[in-house]
Scaffold this motif. Structure first.
Motif, PDB file in Angstrom:
ATOM      1  N   ILE A   8       0.854  -1.186   0.000  1.00  0.00           N
ATOM      2  CA  ILE A   8       0.000   0.000   0.000  1.00  0.00           C
ATOM      3  C   ILE A   8       0.888   1.233   0.000  1.00  0.00           C
ATOM      4  CG2 ILE A   8      -1.722   1.301   1.294  1.00  0.00           C
ATOM      5  CD1 ILE A   8      -2.670  -1.409   2.419  1.00  0.00           C
ATOM      6  N   ASP A   9       0.678   2.103  -0.940  1.00  0.00           N
ATOM      7  CA  ASP A   9       1.417   3.354  -1.025  1.00  0.00           C
ATOM      8  C   ASP A   9       0.535   4.452  -0.437  1.00  0.00           C
ATOM      9  OD1 ASP A   9       2.715   5.700  -1.659  1.00  0.00           O
ATOM     10  OD2 ASP A   9       2.930   5.248  -3.789  1.00  0.00           O
ATOM     11  N   PRO A  10       0.895   5.013   0.716  1.00  0.00           N
ATOM     12  CA  PRO A  10       0.052   6.036   1.334  1.00  0.00           C
ATOM     13  C   PRO A  10      -0.029   7.340   0.531  1.00  0.00           C
ATOM     14  CG  PRO A  10       2.104   5.809   2.545  1.00  0.00           C
ATOM     15  CD  PRO A  10       2.083   4.719   1.503  1.00  0.00           C
ATOM     16  N   GLY A  11       0.807   7.461  -0.486  1.00  0.00           N
ATOM     17  CA  GLY A  11       0.762   8.641  -1.335  1.00  0.00           C
ATOM     18  C   GLY A  11      -0.172   8.494  -2.514  1.00  0.00           C
ATOM     19  N   GLN A  12      -0.882   7.356  -2.585  1.00  0.00           N
ATOM     20  CA  GLN A  12      -1.829   7.115  -3.668  1.00  0.00           C
ATOM     21  C   GLN A  12      -3.183   6.717  -3.106  1.00  0.00           C
ATOM     22  OE1 GLN A  12      -0.076   3.974  -6.002  1.00  0.00           O
ATOM     23  NE2 GLN A  12       0.577   5.433  -7.553  1.00  0.00           N
ATOM     24  N   CYS A  13      -4.232   7.094  -3.810  1.00  0.00           N
ATOM     25  CA  CYS A  13      -5.575   6.666  -3.432  1.00  0.00           C
ATOM     26  C   CYS A  13      -5.660   5.159  -3.659  1.00  0.00           C
ATOM     27  CB  CYS A  13      -6.623   7.376  -4.284  1.00  0.00           C
ATOM     28  SG  CYS A  13      -8.310   6.766  -3.996  1.00  0.00           S
ATOM     29  N   PRO A  14      -6.078   4.390  -2.637  1.00  0.00           N
ATOM     30  CA  PRO A  14      -6.173   2.939  -2.811  1.00  0.00           C
ATOM     31  C   PRO A  14      -7.314   2.515  -3.736  1.00  0.00           C
ATOM     32  CG  PRO A  14      -7.042   3.577  -0.678  1.00  0.00           C
ATOM     33  CD  PRO A  14      -6.450   4.809  -1.294  1.00  0.00           C
ATOM     34  N   LEU A  20      -1.710  11.491  -4.278  1.00  0.00           N
ATOM     35  CA  LEU A  20      -2.333  12.375  -3.297  1.00  0.00           C
ATOM     36  C   LEU A  20      -1.365  13.465  -2.842  1.00  0.00           C
ATOM     37  CD1 LEU A  20      -3.941   9.590  -1.103  1.00  0.00           C
ATOM     38  CD2 LEU A  20      -5.081  10.959  -2.859  1.00  0.00           C
ATOM     39  N   ALA A  21      -1.909  14.625  -2.468  1.00  0.00           N
ATOM     40  CA  ALA A  21      -1.087  15.722  -1.962  1.00  0.00           C
ATOM     41  C   ALA A  21      -0.434  15.334  -0.639  1.00  0.00           C
ATOM     42  CB  ALA A  21      -1.931  16.979  -1.793  1.00  0.00           C
ATOM     43  N   SER A  22      -1.150  14.572   0.177  1.00  0.00           N
ATOM     44  CA  SER A  22      -0.622  14.063   1.443  1.00  0.00           C
ATOM     45  C   SER A  22      -1.424  12.827   1.822  1.00  0.00           C
ATOM     46  CB  SER A  22      -0.710  15.117   2.548  1.00  0.00           C
ATOM     47  OG  SER A  22      -2.052  15.371   2.900  1.00  0.00           O
ATOM     48  N   PRO A  23      -0.832  11.915   2.595  1.00  0.00           N
ATOM     49  CA  PRO A  23      -1.526  10.676   2.933  1.00  0.00           C
ATOM     50  C   PRO A  23      -2.784  10.882   3.791  1.00  0.00           C
ATOM     51  CG  PRO A  23       0.823  10.439   3.303  1.00  0.00           C
ATOM     52  CD  PRO A  23       0.568  11.877   3.013  1.00  0.00           C
ATOM     53  N   GLY A  24      -2.811  11.834   4.663  1.00  0.00           N
ATOM     54  CA  GLY A  24      -3.955  12.019   5.566  1.00  0.00           C
ATOM     55  C   GLY A  24      -4.988  12.972   5.013  1.00  0.00           C
ATOM     56  N   MET A  28      -8.385  12.597   2.407  1.00  0.00           N
ATOM     57  CA  MET A  28      -9.753  13.001   2.741  1.00  0.00           C
ATOM     58  C   MET A  28     -10.282  14.031   1.744  1.00  0.00           C
ATOM     59  SD  MET A  28     -10.471  10.922   5.016  1.00  0.00           S
ATOM     60  CE  MET A  28     -12.151  11.466   5.187  1.00  0.00           C
ATOM     61  N   ARG A  29      -9.455  14.985   1.327  1.00  0.00           N
ATOM     62  CA  ARG A  29      -9.891  15.965   0.310  1.00  0.00           C
ATOM     63  C   ARG A  29     -10.217  15.253  -0.998  1.00  0.00           C
ATOM     64  NH1 ARG A  29      -6.009  19.192   2.841  1.00  0.00           N
ATOM     65  NH2 ARG A  29      -4.391  18.525   1.395  1.00  0.00           N
ATOM     66  N   HIS A  30      -9.380  14.294  -1.372  1.00  0.00           N
ATOM     67  CA  HIS A  30      -9.601  13.542  -2.613  1.00  0.00           C
ATOM     68  C   HIS A  30     -10.927  12.785  -2.545  1.00  0.00           C
ATOM     69  CE1 HIS A  30      -8.792  10.952  -6.051  1.00  0.00           C
ATOM     70  NE2 HIS A  30      -9.034   9.902  -5.280  1.00  0.00           N
TER      71      HIS A  30
END
Length: 58
Positions: A8-14, A20-24, A28-30
């Motif tokens: 799992i890459d936390p920098g990508q939407c699963p 993603l701009a940031s994992p957290g 959520m914004r995405h």
């Protein structure tokens, strides 16, 4: 790791793989702006809620 597992890459939407701009907060914004990812996230959250003692806080 077995062959059936995926990393799992936390920098990508699963759900869609978008960077993603940031994992957290970025995730959520995405999810808030992408209907398909929002629906997939809600389905995932519904499925894991009962698996977590005390419910899902997120």
């Amino acid at each position: 790791m077995t062959l059936a597992e995926t990393s799992i890459d936390p920098g990508q939407c699963p759900f869609c793989g978008t960077e993603l701009a940031s994992p957290g907060a970025g995730f959520m914004r995405h999810v808030e702006t992408e209907p398909e990812c929002r629906d997939a996230f809600e389905t995932w959250r519904d499925r894991v809620t009962d698996d977590m003692r005390g419910g899902w806080a997120g």
